[in-house]
Design a protein around this motif. Structure first.
Motif, mmCIF file in Angstrom:
data_model
loop_
_atom_site.group_PDB
_atom_site.id
_atom_site.type_symbol
_atom_site.label_atom_id
_atom_site.label_comp_id
_atom_site.label_asym_id
_atom_site.label_seq_id
_atom_site.Cartn_x
_atom_site.Cartn_y
_atom_site.Cartn_z
ATOM 1 N N TYR A 10 -34.924 34.702 -38.260
ATOM 2 C CA TYR A 10 -35.360 35.134 -36.930
ATOM 3 C C TYR A 10 -36.867 35.334 -36.960
ATOM 4 N N ASP A 11 -37.602 34.371 -36.418
ATOM 5 C CA ASP A 11 -39.063 34.382 -36.380
ATOM 6 C C ASP A 11 -39.650 34.652 -37.768
ATOM 7 N N SER A 12 -39.187 33.893 -38.729
ATOM 8 C CA SER A 12 -39.621 34.055 -40.123
ATOM 9 C C SER A 12 -40.770 33.099 -40.456
ATOM 10 N N PRO A 13 -41.704 33.524 -41.313
ATOM 11 C CA PRO A 13 -42.888 32.708 -41.618
ATOM 12 C C PRO A 13 -42.623 31.652 -42.684
ATOM 13 N N HIS A 14 -41.795 30.661 -42.371
ATOM 14 C CA HIS A 14 -41.449 29.633 -43.360
ATOM 15 C C HIS A 14 -42.674 28.873 -43.847
ATOM 16 N N HIS A 15 -43.644 28.654 -42.950
ATOM 17 C CA HIS A 15 -44.879 27.971 -43.330
ATOM 18 C C HIS A 15 -46.085 28.901 -43.267
ATOM 19 N N GLY B 95 -32.262 28.734 -37.243
ATOM 20 C CA GLY B 95 -33.336 29.694 -37.057
ATOM 21 C C GLY B 95 -33.843 29.718 -35.636
ATOM 22 N N VAL B 96 -34.531 30.816 -35.296
ATOM 23 C CA VAL B 96 -35.120 30.955 -33.965
ATOM 24 C C VAL B 96 -36.583 31.361 -34.095
ATOM 25 N N ALA B 97 -37.341 31.061 -33.037
ATOM 26 C CA ALA B 97 -38.751 31.430 -32.950
ATOM 27 C C ALA B 97 -38.970 32.243 -31.688
ATOM 28 N N ASP C 80 -31.239 22.922 -39.846
ATOM 29 C CA ASP C 80 -30.229 22.056 -39.237
ATOM 30 C C ASP C 80 -30.172 22.219 -37.727
ATOM 31 N N ALA C 81 -30.522 23.402 -37.251
ATOM 32 C CA ALA C 81 -30.585 23.654 -35.808
ATOM 33 C C ALA C 81 -31.543 24.808 -35.577
ATOM 34 N N PHE C 82 -32.256 24.766 -34.438
ATOM 35 C CA PHE C 82 -33.179 25.852 -34.134
ATOM 36 C C PHE C 82 -33.272 26.042 -32.638
ATOM 37 N N LYS C 83 -33.779 27.227 -32.277
ATOM 38 C CA LYS C 83 -33.981 27.565 -30.872
ATOM 39 C C LYS C 83 -35.319 28.273 -30.743
ATOM 40 N N CYS C 84 -36.156 27.788 -29.833
ATOM 41 C CA CYS C 84 -37.420 28.451 -29.531
ATOM 42 C C CYS C 84 -37.299 29.204 -28.207
ATOM 43 N N ALA C 85 -38.081 30.238 -28.072
ATOM 44 C CA ALA C 85 -38.033 31.065 -26.873
ATOM 45 C C ALA C 85 -38.623 30.336 -25.672
ATOM 46 N N GLY C 86 -38.304 30.826 -24.495
ATOM 47 C CA GLY C 86 -38.838 30.247 -23.272
ATOM 48 C C GLY C 86 -40.245 30.702 -22.956
ATOM 49 N N ARG C 87 -40.746 31.678 -23.727
ATOM 50 C CA ARG C 87 -42.122 32.161 -23.564
ATOM 51 C C ARG C 87 -42.588 32.685 -24.912
ATOM 52 N N ASN C 88 -43.883 32.830 -25.064
ATOM 53 C CA ASN C 88 -44.431 33.441 -26.272
ATOM 54 C C ASN C 88 -44.311 34.958 -26.128
ATOM 55 N N GLU C 89 -43.514 35.569 -26.994
ATOM 56 C CA GLU C 89 -43.153 36.977 -26.841
ATOM 57 C C GLU C 89 -43.356 37.718 -28.159
ATOM 58 N N GLY C 90 -43.059 38.993 -28.166
ATOM 59 C CA GLY C 90 -43.264 39.818 -29.344
ATOM 60 C C GLY C 90 -42.477 39.331 -30.551
ATOM 61 N N SER D 80 -28.070 35.444 -28.212
ATOM 62 C CA SER D 80 -26.813 34.792 -27.833
ATOM 63 C C SER D 80 -26.702 33.418 -28.474
ATOM 64 N N TRP D 81 -27.828 32.719 -28.625
ATOM 65 C CA TRP D 81 -27.796 31.420 -29.296
ATOM 66 C C TRP D 81 -27.330 31.590 -30.741
ATOM 67 N N LEU D 82 -27.867 32.591 -31.428
ATOM 68 C CA LEU D 82 -27.437 32.818 -32.809
ATOM 69 C C LEU D 82 -25.955 33.158 -32.898
ATOM 70 N N VAL D 83 -25.493 34.056 -32.019
ATOM 71 C CA VAL D 83 -24.079 34.424 -32.037
ATOM 72 C C VAL D 83 -23.202 33.198 -31.817
ATOM 73 N N ASN D 84 -23.576 32.356 -30.864
ATOM 74 C CA ASN D 84 -22.797 31.146 -30.593
ATOM 75 C C ASN D 84 -22.802 30.194 -31.791
ATOM 76 N N GLU D 85 -23.953 30.081 -32.464
ATOM 77 C CA GLU D 85 -24.035 29.224 -33.640
ATOM 78 C C GLU D 85 -23.171 29.757 -34.778
ATOM 79 N N ILE D 86 -23.105 31.064 -34.926
ATOM 80 C CA ILE D 86 -22.268 31.657 -35.966
ATOM 81 C C ILE D 86 -20.798 31.379 -35.690
#
Length: 419
Positions: free
Chosen positions: A164-169, A252-254, A389-399, A409-415
């Motif tokens: 969840y918004d992790s600094p992979h790079h 993952g998500v951003a 394998d799958a990712f979701k980005c937010a609809g805006r730049n947020e905290g 909800s995207w994560l829960v559905n993916e699980i």
């Protein structure tokens, strides 16, 4: 702006919230070497650990705070993540660390112990979901990869890894802010009141975890921004483990957008300026491309110090999760923290403060590009560009790590889909 799951700075600035409403008592608590796990069983599972989800804390000052973690997951956003996981029969294990500034490699050992304890306590054969928030996603990534690579360790029995918004790079601490923090600590670190705050913040930026996470680091104002040796060593160790766990599905998500649209902060603009009792015409600028003076630092009775950068991207305004910091004046961020400190040091701060900046660029959070590349930072992210394998980005730049319905909800559905 909603408060984040992970408070990057911790209670380091005057007026910053340092306590949280009490969380419900966990159903079980596991003491671990280097940390603690708090277990919340799903009401559907009758106080048995049947379908475990491990949620790792991330980077901040000191030890993990259960109340903070719980409120970030359940109360501070617009989505009750634990409640929704419980509703689909998942038991939640919140993993905290004794020292969140410790090396990722060290805290990964605690994560490995938590995975092993989870498997030992589990009833049935349901495979695990394991991941974390911010640096917690990197800690668990390393832990699972090590469990696959080290033949002396058991199978992690994990079907899904998430971040969840992790600094992979890598993540971004503005060089101007790093320089001001170290400068102020050198000058006033022994001062009553603000001294301990400055020492804690400077220590946080120079901690093992921060050095491993930051793409550009300086230990003192005159240093050349570059990856710390600790980062290079960590990346080499991660590469030796295959870089990623191979058997789980990786998602993952951003907290930033995938469209390439920045947060509106322009480069080479004065973000904060202070002048008064202790400082003379001291200012920090947002990062731009090319050669740039990013800060002018001057003690009232001292000579000015210029801080320069060269070859960095205009990253403060990049798409991604932004710094958030709860304060008495409302949510602020990286440059807002500098403004708070200037004020506490007895100076008048110009009112037009650019309070925040990008922290985890979207392409870092979804492992889809090099944050050194200014074009990549602002380029739309293609669906096949990610190492996930799958990712979701937010609809805006947020905290950074704000729990939203969109991402939660995207994560829960993916699980659910992973079964």
């Amino acid at each position: 702006m909603s408060n984040s799951v992970v408070d990057v700075w911790g209670p380091v600035a005057p007026g910053v919230r340092s306590s949280f409403p009490p969380a419900p008592e966990p159903h079980d608590e596991w003491p671990l070497a280097g940390g603690t796990a708090w277990v919340y069983y799903s009401p559907l599972n009758r106080r048995q650990l049947r379908r475990p989800v491990i949620l790792s804390d991330g980077f901040s000052a000191g030890s993990s705070n259960l109340d903070q973690l719980w409120n970030g997951l359940e109360e501070n956003g617009d989505f009750r993540f634990v409640t929704e996981l419980h509703a689909i029969g998942r038991d939640v294990i919140i993993l905290g660390y004794g020292d969140r500034t410790a090396s990722i490699v060290d805290n990964a050992e605690t994560a490995i112990e938590c995975v092993r304890r989870t498997i030992a306590e589990r009833v049935g054969q349901a495979r695990l979901t394991v991941g974390g928030f911010s640096m917690g996603g990197i800690v668990t990534r390393y832990a699972l990869a090590k469990m696959e690579h080290d033949s002396s360790l058991p199978d992690h029995e994990t079907s899904t890894y998430f971040s969840y918004d992790s600094p992979h790079h890598g993540g971004w601490f503005p060089v101007a802010l790093q320089a001001f923090t170290h400068f102020a600590t050198e000058q006033w670190g022994d001062t009553d009141g603000v001294g301990p705050v400055l020492q804690q913040l400077s220590g946080l930026l120079n901690s093992p975890a921060a050095k491993q996470m930051a793409r550009w680091h300086i230990a003192k104002p005159g240093d050349t921004p570059k990856p710390a040796p600790e980062r290079a060593e960590f990346l080499q160790k991660l590469d030796e483990l295959g870089s990623w766990p191979r058997s789980p599905r990786k998602i993952g998500v951003a907290n930033g957008v995938d469209s390439g649209s920045g947060n509106g902060i322009k480069g080479d603009v004065t973000a904060v300026r202070g002048d008064g009792e202790t400082l003379r015409d001291t200012w920090l600028k947002t990062q731009a491309q090319g050669d740039q003076t990013v800060a002018r630092l001057q003690k009232a009775d001292g000579a000015p110090v210029s801080v320069r950068t060269s070859g960095l991207p205009d990253i403060d305004g990049a798409p991604g999760g932004v710094f958030t910091l709860p304060s008495a004046a409302g949510d602020t961020g990286s440059f807002g923290l500098a403004a708070l400190l200037m004020g506490v040091l007895g100076n008048k701060v110009d009112p037009d403060v650019i309070t925040t900046s990008c922290f985890i660029p979207s392409i870092s959070a979804v492992a889809a590009g090099d944050i050194d590349d200014p074009k990549a930072l602002y380029r739309p992210i293609a669906s096949d560009a990610s190492a996930l394998d799958a990712f979701k980005c937010a609809g805006r730049n947020e905290g950074h790590t704000v729990m939203t319905e969109e991402l939660g909800s995207w994560l829960v559905n993916e699980i659910v889909t992973a079964e």
